[in-house]
Design a protein around this motif. Structure first.
Motif, PDB file in Angstrom:
ATOM      1  N   SER A  84       0.759  -1.087  -0.057  1.00 28.93           N
ATOM      2  CA  SER A  84       0.106  -0.206  -0.046  1.00 28.93           C
ATOM      3  C   SER A  84       0.780   1.258   0.116  1.00 28.93           C
ATOM      4  O   SER A  84       0.360   2.367  -0.556  1.00 28.93           O
ATOM      5  CB  SER A  84      -1.166  -0.022   1.327  1.00 28.93           C
ATOM      6  OG  SER A  84      -0.363  -0.135   2.681  1.00 28.93           O
ATOM      7  N   ILE A  85       2.131   1.299   0.358  1.00 26.00           N
ATOM      8  CA  ILE A  85       2.902   2.506   0.189  1.00 26.00           C
ATOM      9  C   ILE A  85       3.187   2.742  -1.181  1.00 26.00           C
ATOM     10  O   ILE A  85       2.573   3.951  -1.650  1.00 26.00           O
ATOM     11  CB  ILE A  85       4.365   2.061   0.797  1.00 26.00           C
ATOM     12  CG1 ILE A  85       4.567   1.612   2.092  1.00 26.00           C
ATOM     13  CG2 ILE A  85       5.495   3.391   0.459  1.00 26.00           C
ATOM     14  CD1 ILE A  85       5.786   1.351   2.658  1.00 26.00           C
ATOM     15  N   ILE A  86       3.481   1.706  -1.985  1.00 27.28           N
ATOM     16  CA  ILE A  86       3.533   2.284  -3.660  1.00 27.28           C
ATOM     17  C   ILE A  86       2.267   2.446  -4.271  1.00 27.28           C
ATOM     18  O   ILE A  86       2.161   3.182  -5.375  1.00 27.28           O
ATOM     19  CB  ILE A  86       4.651   1.116  -4.059  1.00 27.28           C
ATOM     20  CG1 ILE A  86       3.843  -0.151  -4.164  1.00 27.28           C
ATOM     21  CG2 ILE A  86       5.874   1.359  -3.755  1.00 27.28           C
ATOM     22  CD1 ILE A  86       4.647  -1.079  -5.378  1.00 27.28           C
ATOM     23  N   GLU A  87       1.543   1.767  -3.550  1.00 25.43           N
ATOM     24  CA  GLU A  87      -0.193   2.291  -4.349  1.00 25.43           C
ATOM     25  C   GLU A  87      -0.697   3.433  -3.888  1.00 25.43           C
ATOM     26  O   GLU A  87      -0.820   4.085  -4.793  1.00 25.43           O
ATOM     27  CB  GLU A  87      -1.315   1.242  -3.816  1.00 25.43           C
ATOM     28  CG  GLU A  87      -1.319  -0.125  -4.014  1.00 25.43           C
ATOM     29  CD  GLU A  87      -2.273  -1.064  -3.565  1.00 25.43           C
ATOM     30  OE1 GLU A  87      -2.427  -2.142  -3.873  1.00 25.43           O
ATOM     31  OE2 GLU A  87      -2.664  -0.855  -2.358  1.00 25.43           O
ATOM     32  N   ASP A  88      -0.173   4.120  -2.735  1.00 20.69           N
ATOM     33  CA  ASP A  88      -0.514   5.480  -2.392  1.00 20.69           C
ATOM     34  C   ASP A  88       0.276   6.294  -3.358  1.00 20.69           C
ATOM     35  O   ASP A  88      -0.128   7.338  -3.742  1.00 20.69           O
ATOM     36  CB  ASP A  88      -0.125   5.715  -0.897  1.00 20.69           C
ATOM     37  CG  ASP A  88      -1.317   5.152   0.066  1.00 20.69           C
ATOM     38  OD1 ASP A  88      -2.113   4.645  -0.513  1.00 20.69           O
ATOM     39  OD2 ASP A  88      -1.072   5.563   1.240  1.00 20.69           O
ATOM     40  N   LEU A  89       1.562   6.033  -3.424  1.00 20.46           N
ATOM     41  CA  LEU A  89       2.385   6.678  -4.255  1.00 20.46           C
ATOM     42  C   LEU A  89       2.098   6.620  -5.684  1.00 20.46           C
ATOM     43  O   LEU A  89       2.094   8.015  -6.591  1.00 20.46           O
ATOM     44  CB  LEU A  89       3.836   6.460  -4.113  1.00 20.46           C
ATOM     45  CG  LEU A  89       4.473   6.559  -2.842  1.00 20.46           C
ATOM     46  CD1 LEU A  89       5.982   5.851  -2.626  1.00 20.46           C
ATOM     47  CD2 LEU A  89       4.999   8.277  -2.850  1.00 20.46           C
ATOM     48  N   ALA A  90       1.661   5.726  -6.207  1.00 26.22           N
ATOM     49  CA  ALA A  90       1.130   5.613  -7.628  1.00 26.22           C
ATOM     50  C   ALA A  90      -0.004   6.653  -7.648  1.00 26.22           C
ATOM     51  O   ALA A  90      -0.224   7.125  -8.564  1.00 26.22           O
ATOM     52  CB  ALA A  90       0.995   3.933  -8.107  1.00 26.22           C
ATOM     53  N   ALA A  91      -0.726   6.608  -6.620  1.00 24.57           N
ATOM     54  CA  ALA A  91      -2.012   7.508  -6.858  1.00 24.57           C
ATOM     55  C   ALA A  91      -1.764   8.877  -6.879  1.00 24.57           C
ATOM     56  O   ALA A  91      -2.122   9.676  -7.453  1.00 24.57           O
ATOM     57  CB  ALA A  91      -3.100   7.036  -5.615  1.00 24.57           C
ATOM     58  N   PHE A  92      -0.766   9.309  -6.147  1.00 24.85           N
ATOM     59  CA  PHE A  92      -0.219  10.558  -6.016  1.00 24.85           C
ATOM     60  C   PHE A  92       0.338  10.822  -7.412  1.00 24.85           C
ATOM     61  O   PHE A  92       0.123  11.971  -7.773  1.00 24.85           O
ATOM     62  CB  PHE A  92       0.973  10.745  -4.884  1.00 24.85           C
ATOM     63  CG  PHE A  92       0.500  10.679  -3.572  1.00 24.85           C
ATOM     64  CD1 PHE A  92      -0.690  11.262  -2.863  1.00 24.85           C
ATOM     65  CD2 PHE A  92       1.307  10.205  -2.521  1.00 24.85           C
ATOM     66  CE1 PHE A  92      -1.215  11.085  -1.902  1.00 24.85           C
ATOM     67  CE2 PHE A  92       0.640  10.115  -1.058  1.00 24.85           C
ATOM     68  CZ  PHE A  92      -0.244  10.721  -0.702  1.00 24.85           C
ATOM     69  N   VAL A  93       1.086  10.176  -7.946  1.00 26.61           N
ATOM     70  CA  VAL A  93       1.775  10.311  -9.109  1.00 26.61           C
ATOM     71  C   VAL A  93       0.569  10.527 -10.440  1.00 26.61           C
ATOM     72  O   VAL A  93       0.489  11.476 -11.189  1.00 26.61           O
ATOM     73  CB  VAL A  93       2.687   9.176  -9.697  1.00 26.61           C
ATOM     74  CG1 VAL A  93       3.256   9.573 -11.075  1.00 26.61           C
ATOM     75  CG2 VAL A  93       4.075   9.505  -8.749  1.00 26.61           C
ATOM     76  N   ALA A  94      -0.283   9.509 -10.254  1.00 17.84           N
ATOM     77  CA  ALA A  94      -1.418   9.515 -11.403  1.00 17.84           C
ATOM     78  C   ALA A  94      -2.277  10.694 -11.068  1.00 17.84           C
ATOM     79  O   ALA A  94      -2.805  11.207 -12.321  1.00 17.84           O
ATOM     80  CB  ALA A  94      -2.322   8.252 -10.942  1.00 17.84           C
ATOM     81  N   LYS A  95      -2.493  11.295  -9.974  1.00 12.54           N
ATOM     82  CA  LYS A  95      -3.327  12.453  -9.759  1.00 12.54           C
ATOM     83  C   LYS A  95      -2.587  13.588  -9.838  1.00 12.54           C
ATOM     84  O   LYS A  95      -3.176  14.612 -10.014  1.00 12.54           O
ATOM     85  CB  LYS A  95      -4.021  12.451  -8.544  1.00 12.54           C
ATOM     86  CG  LYS A  95      -5.159  11.262  -8.067  1.00 12.54           C
ATOM     87  CD  LYS A  95      -5.959  11.435  -6.872  1.00 12.54           C
ATOM     88  CE  LYS A  95      -5.153  10.483  -5.877  1.00 12.54           C
ATOM     89  NZ  LYS A  95      -5.786  10.683  -4.539  1.00 12.54           N
ATOM     90  N   GLY A  96      -1.175  13.568 -10.283  1.00 12.43           N
ATOM     91  CA  GLY A  96      -0.377  14.658 -10.522  1.00 12.43           C
ATOM     92  C   GLY A  96      -0.079  15.392  -9.256  1.00 12.43           C
ATOM     93  O   GLY A  96       0.356  16.555  -9.156  1.00 12.43           O
TER      94      GLY A  96
END
Lengths: 556, 397
Positions: free
Chosen positions: B33-45
Motif C-alpha cells: 500500500s506504500i507504492i499504491e498510495d504513491l502511484a495514486a499521488f503520481v497518477a493524480k499529479g
C-alpha cells in the motif's frame, strides 16, 4: 617523482573519465547476438512468397515506388493478387492480437496499382528459349521470372487474350479488366511473346514446342467442369459453370431462366451466382455441406450473402425435374454431417426420405474443375520440383499441385522458373524444390519463423485495423463495378506503419539503448555488435520488439 | 494538517513531501500500500515523479540506482524476500554512495511463509553500508522519511526506513502532516556532485585495484561516522521547524532505573506501558528505544546505560547460533565501559513471525530480570520447549 597520496584527492566513489574499452570483455561470452532477419508469419504463409514485411517497411518510410518495385521483384501481378487473393498471410499475422491483422491485400493492391518504373530490368540475354503452355497466373509468373533471368520466353494460349482463369473465371466486380490488362502489358513490355488463340495439339504440336525450345512448361490449369452425374443433367438449361462464366465475363448475355440453382460451394459457384445476379437472374446456391465447409474464400461468401443471394445448405441434387421439356426444379436430398472424410471436412450423409424439389428454371454446375489434357502427351505428373519424366518438360500451377488459388499458381510459376533457369544454365536440376522466400534479394533465415511469443509486447501498442471499404450493395447489383474500393496513398502508408515488422530490423534502436556494455554501434543501414566487448548477456535480443536478433553459441 | 494515517500511508506522505522524482518498486505484502498510495499521488499529479513499473525488486533498486546516478531523488519500498532479492544492489547503492531512501516493512523470511513482522530481513542487510532507522509510530515515519533524505544527501549514503508489519504499517494513527512549504525550506533539491552526464562521459564504479579499494571503503566508514552527527543536527533542525524530534535513541524513565528494557520498533511503545506498570509495583524499570541502528550510536548508548544494573535486550530477530542481533550489538558497545559501570546484558528473542508481544509479556520479562530469574545469556520467550525424550533422542543420534 612520486607524490604523496591524499585521501581527499580521491573521489567519493570510483569514477574514471577514461574509457573501459581496453578491457576486452568479449572473451567472457559463450553466446552472442546476431542481427538476423527472420521470416514473418505472413511471408511464411504466402503461397507466392511475397516479401510482405519488407515492402510494408519500405512503404512505411514513404518510399511508394521502392515498395512497388520490391513487390514486383518476382511477382508480376500484385494489383491482381491484391484483389483476388484470399490473403492467407493475414490469418497468422502477429498484429492480429494487437488490433487486428494488417490488411496486406489492400496494401498489395495499392502498390500493384502504382504506375511508373516498377519493373526490374532483365538480365543479359542467355540465348535460351522457353515455351510456356497456358497464360494463366502460373504461366505469367514463370514467363516473367524467366524473362527477367534473360531467357527468350513465348507463351502459348488458346484464349483471345492472356490471363487464363483471371480473365475467363474471375468477374470484373472482383478484378477489373483494366487492372489485368496493365499487368499483362508490363510482362509483354519485358519481351515475353504471347501467342494467343494457339491451342497446343491444334495450331502447334507439343513435339514442335519441344523441338524449338530448350524447355517447355505446362501450366494449363483446371478448366473442365466436373459433371453432376444425375438424371436430367444433359438438358440445355443445365449449364457448365466455367463456360457460362466465361461467356458472361466476355460480355455475352445469353437468354437465361429467371431463377437458377448454382450447385457447388467453391469460388466458381460464388462467381457464377454473383455474376448471374448482375445480369438479372435470381440465383440460389445449393451446397451439400454447411457454410463452414465451403471451399470458397470466406469474404466472397460473405459478399454473396450481403448481396442477398439465398443458400440452400445440406442439400445434394439427385435429379433435374423436367416438365414438358422445361426445367421446373432441382430435386435434392437433405444431408446431415457425419464423420470427417479424407479432406478433414465432415462428410455429408443423406437423410432418408428427405427429398425435396427446389423450384428453378435452370441449373449451373460448379463442382470443381479438372485439367483438359487434350493435345498434351497424356496426363503429366511432376515431382515437388515440378519436373516431369520428360526431359526439359515442367509443370506449373494447378496441374502441378492443384493448390487452387491464383497466389499458389504465381508461387508455382516463380519456383518453376528457378528450376528451369538452373536447368538452362547448367543442364542440372536442383536437388530439391526452391522456396520463393529463399530467393529474396535480402538475407532472411527462412527457417526461423517469428512466433508471437518472440515479440516484446512492452514496445507494441494495440492499433485497430482500418475498415475495408465496400461499395454499397445497391450499387453493386446490376453492374460489374468493383465491389471493394481501393485505398489512398495515406491510408496504405498508415497501414504499413501498423506492421510490427516481425523479424526485420527497422532501426528502432532498442538494442543500442539497452546494451549495458555499449557494445552495439550504428552502422550503415542498421547496427553492428562490437564482439570484442559484447559479453553475450542477451539483453538486446530480449529487448528487440520484433525478433530481428538472435543468440548464437560462440564456438571457440 | 492532521490526518488519520496508517504507517504505510505515512511513508507515502513523507516521500511526497520530499518531492521524490523517481519511484521504482515491485509490490509485496505488507509493503504494497506504500507504492499504491504513491502511484495514486503520481497518477493524480500530486507528485511530479516518474513511477517505474518493474518485474522484480532487483530491477526496482536497479532503476533507482540508475535514476539516482543521474542525480534524481529516488524512492523504493519492499519487504522480506523482496529486500533479499535486492541484496546485490543494496551493496551497489552504498558503494556508489547514492542517497537512496528505501522503506522496508519488516516481514519474516520464508520458509515457512509468513507475512507478519520480524526484523531478520533488514538486519540481514546490516553490513551493506546502508543507514538503518527503526520507527515506532506513523508520525515518526512521516518525519523520518523527510529527515532521511536530508541526511542521505549530506553524507551520500542510502537509508532504510524500517516499519513493523501490521503493528505499524497497517495501524491508523493521527498524524500531523507537515506543510509542503516547511519541508521545501528544510530539504533543498538534490544536487549530486558526481552524476551521469552525457556531456561528460565516465565510468562509475569502475575497477579499483588493491592499492585503492580500501580507501573507497574507508570513505564509507568515515561517512557513517559523520552521519551520526548529521542525524543529530537534522533531527534538531526538524524539531525547530515542526516541533517534533526523536533523537538517535529514545530514553524512557531511566531516572533511578535498575532494570532497563532495550528494543527497537513498536514493541518499545508496548514496553513503556509495561515500565509504567512495574514502576507502580515499585520495581525501578526503564526503557531505551534504539531508533538509529546504522550508524550505531554506541557512545550515546554507553552514556545512557552506564552504571545501570541490568539491560534486557528484546530482539524480534535472531542470528542463529548466537544471540539476537541487537543483543550482540549492545553487548559489544557496553564492553567499552569500565567493569564497575557495565550493566549485565540479558537477551530475549520474542515475537518472531509476528507473534504478539503484549504488555503482560514485557512486564513478566522485566519482573523476572529484576528478580534475577531470567536465564542468561538468551531466553527464547513464549516458545514450546523440547520434551525430555525429544532431547534424549536428539543426543542419541
Amino acid at each position: 617523482m612520486a607524490t604523496q597520496a591524499r585521501l581527499r584527492d580521491l573521489p567519493y566513489l570510483p569514477f574514471s573519465d577514461k574509457p573501459t574499452t581496453n578491457i576486452k570483455t568479449g572473451t567472457w561470452k559463450y553466446v552472442e547476438p546476431v542481427y538476423e532477419n527472420a521470416l514473418p508469419p505472413c511471408a511464411h504463409a504466402c503461397p507466392a512468397g511475397n516479401d510482405i514485411s519488407f515492402f510494408l517497411l519500405t512503404l512505411a518510410k514513404g518510399d511508394v515506388l521502392g515498395a512497388a518495385r520490391w513487390l514486383r521483384q518476382r511477382n508480376p501481378i500484385p494489383a491482381t493478387l491484391g484483389r483476388v487473393c484470399p490473403h492467407p498471410c493475414e490469418g497468422p499475422c502477429n498484429r492480429a492480437w494487437l488490433g487486428g491483422a494488417i490488411a496486406v491485400h489492400m496494401v498489395e493492391r495499392f502498390l500493384g496499382d502504382v504506375a511508373g518504373d516498377v519493373i526490374p530490368a532483365p538480365a543479359p540475354e542467355t540465348g535460351k528459349k522457353v515455351a510456356i503452355v497456358g497464360a494463366g497466373p502460373a504461366g505469367l509468373a514463370a514467363a516473367y521470372n524467366l524473362r527477367l533471368a534473360g531467357h527468350h520466353v513465348e507463351v502459348f494460349d488458346d484464349k483471345p487474350a492472356p490471363g487464363g482463369y483471371l480473365r475467363t473465371g474471375i468477374p470484373e466486380y472482383r478484378l477489373p479488366r483494366a487492372v489485368l490488362d496493365r499487368e499483362v502489358d508490363l510482362i509483354a513490355q519485358l519481351g515475353v511473346v504471347f501467342r494467343q488463340k494457339v491451342r497446343v495439339g491444334r495450331e502447334v504440336s507439343f513435339e514442335e514446342l519441344r523441338d524449338s525450345f530448350d524447355a517447355v512448361i505446362v501450366a494449363v490449369g483446371l478448366h473442365r467442369s466436373r459433371a453432376l452425374g444425375i438424371p436430367g443433367e444433359n438438358h440445355p438449361q443445365v449449364y457448365n459453370g466455367v463456360k457460362l462464366l466465361e461467356q458472361l465475363l466476355a460480355g455475352e448475355r445469353p437468354e437465361l431462366p429467371q431463377r437458377m440453382a448454382v450447385v457447388g460451394g467453391g469460388n466458381t459457384a460464388m462467381d457464377v451466382a454473383r455474376s448471374l445476379l448482375r445480369v438479372g437472374v435470381a440465383p440460389v446456391v445449393v451446397y451439400r455441406r454447411t457454410r463452414a465447409e465451403m471451399p470458397a474464400i470466406a469474404a466472397e461468401v460473405e459478399d454473396a450473402m450481403a448481396e442477398g443471394i439465398p443458400f440452400e445448405f445440406l442439400a445434394a441434387p439427385v435429379r433435374v425435374v423436367v416438365e414438358q421439356g422445361r426445367i421446373v426444379g432441382l430435386a435434392c436430398q437433405r444431408m446431415t454431417l457425419g464423420e470427417p472424410d479424407a479432406s478433414g471436412r465432415r462428410r455429408p450423409v443423406p437423410v432418408p426420405g428427405s427429398e425435396f424439389v427446389l423450384p428453378c428454371g435452370g441449373v449451373v454446375t460448379a463442382l470443381g474443375e479438372v485439367t483438359d489434357w487434350e493435345g498434351l502427351p497424356g496426363e503429366l505428373a511432376a515431382d515437388s520440383r515440378q519436373v516431369t519424366a520428360i526431359p526439359g518438360v515442367f509443370l506449373a500451377g494447378d496441374v502441378a499441385d492443384g493448390a487452387g488459388t491464383v497466389t499458389a499458381a504465381v508461387g508455382s510459376g516463380i519456383r518453376v522458373a528457378q528450376v528451369v533457369d538452373s536447368y538452362l544454365r547448367s543442364s542440372e536440376l536442383p536437388a530439391q524444390a526452391p522456396r520463393v522466400q529463399a530467393l529474396w534479394p535480402r538475407r532472411v533465415n527462412v527457417d526461423r519463423v517469428v512466433e508471437f511469443s518472440r515479440l516484446n509486447l512492452a514496445y507494441l501498442r494495440s492499433l485497430p485495423r482500418p475498415p475495408i471499404p465496400h461499395r454499397p450493395v445497391e450499387e453493386r447489383i446490376g453492374s460489374f463495378v468493383e465491389v471493394v474500393e481501393g485505398w489512398s496513398e495515406q491510408q496504405a502508408i498508415a497501414e504499413a506503419r501498423r506492421c510490427i515488422e516481425c523479424g526485420t530490423c527497422n532501426e528502432c534502436s532498442n538494442c543500442l539503448y539497452f546494451c549495458p556494455d555499449v557494445a552495439i554501434h550504428r552502422a550503415d543501414g542498421g547496427f553492428v555488435v562490437d564482439r570484442e566487448h559484447c559479453k553475450g548477456c542477451g539483453i538486446c535480443v530480449e529487448e528487440c520488439p520484433r525478433d530481428a536478433l538472435t543468440l548464437r553459441e560462440v564456438v571457440r | 494538517m492532521k490526518k488519520l494515517l496508517k504507517g504505510n500511508s505515512a511513508v507515502a506522505y513523507g516521500v511526497k513531501l520530499a518531492r521524490a522524482e523517481v519511484i521504482a518498486a515491485y509490490p509485496i505484502t505488507p509493503q504494497t500500500s506504500i507504492i499504491e498510495d504513491l502511484a495514486a499521488f503520481v497518477a493524480k499529479g500530486e507528485l511530479q515523479a516518474t513511477f517505474v513499473k518493474v518485474e522484480s525488486e532487483h530491477s526496482a533498486l536497479a532503476a533507482c540506482i540508475g535514476a539516482a546516478s543521474a542525480g534524481a531523488r529516488v524512492f523504493t519500498a519492499t519487504s522480506a524476500q523482496g529486500l533479499a532479492l535486492m541484496h546485490e544492489l543494496i551493496h551497489w547503492a552504498a558503494g556508489a554512495r547514492l542517497p537512496i531512501v528505501l522503506a522496508d516493512v519488516n516481514r519474516a523470511m520464508a520458509p515457512g511463509w509468513s507475512i507478519w513482522t520480524d526484523q531478520n530481513d533488514t538486519l540481514s542487510q546490516r553490513d551493506t553500508g546502508w543507514m538503518q532507522l527503526y520507527c515506532a509510530s506513523s508520525q515518526e515515519v512521516v518525519d523520518s522519511v523527510v529527515q532521511a533524505y536530508k541526511v542521505a544527501e549530506k553524507v551520500l549514503l542510502p537509508v532504510m526506513i524500517v516499519l513493523d508489519a501490521f503493528f505499524l504499517s497497517h495501524t491508523h494513527e493521527v498524524v500531523d502532516v507537515p506543510e509542503q512549504t516547511l519541508v521545501d525550506r528544510f530539504l533543498p533539491p538534490l544536487d549530486l556532485p558526481l552524476r551521469l552526464d552525457v556531456d561528460r562521459p565516465g565510468a562509475f564504479g569502475n575497477l579499483v585495484f588493491p592499492d585503492r579499494y580500501m580507501e573507497f571503503r574507508y570513505k564509507i566508514e568515515l561517512a557513517h561516522r559523520e552521519a551520526l552527527e548529521v542525524w543529530r543536527e537534522v533531527d534538531r533542525e526538524w524539531g525547530e521547524l515542526v516541533g517534533r524530534s526523536y533523537g538517535l535513541l529514545e530514553a524512557y524513565r531511566l531516572e533511578d532505573a535498575e532494570t532497563v528494557l532495550l528494543t527497537a520498533g513498536t514493541p518499545a511503545s508496548t514496553g513503556k506501558v509495561a515500565v509504567d506498570q512495574l514502576r507502580q509495583e515499585g520495581i525501578p524499570a526503564g526503557l531505551v528505544r534504539l531508533r538509529l541502528f546504522r550508524p550505531f550510536p554506541a557512545a550515546e548508548l554507553e552514556r545512557l546505560l552506564s552504571g545501570l544494573r541490568r539491560v534486557v535486550v528484546l530482539d524480534r530477530n535472531c542470528s542463529y547460533g548466537h544471540h539476537g542481533i541487537f543483543h550482540q550489538e549492545v553487548k559489544s558497545a557496553l564492553y567499552e565501559l569500565p567493569e564497575r559501570r557495565r550493566p549485565q546484558v540479558l537477551g530475549v528473542v520474542a515475537g518472531l513471525g509476528g507473534r504478539d508481544i503484549t504488555v503482560a509479556d514485557l512486564a513478566a520479562i522485566l519482573r523476572q530480570a529484576h528478580r534475577g530469574e531470567l536465564a542468561a545469556p538468551v531466553t527464547w520467550w513464549n516458545v514450546l520447549q523440547p520434551e525430555e525424550e525429544a532431547v534424549a533422542l536428539a543426543v542419541a543420534k
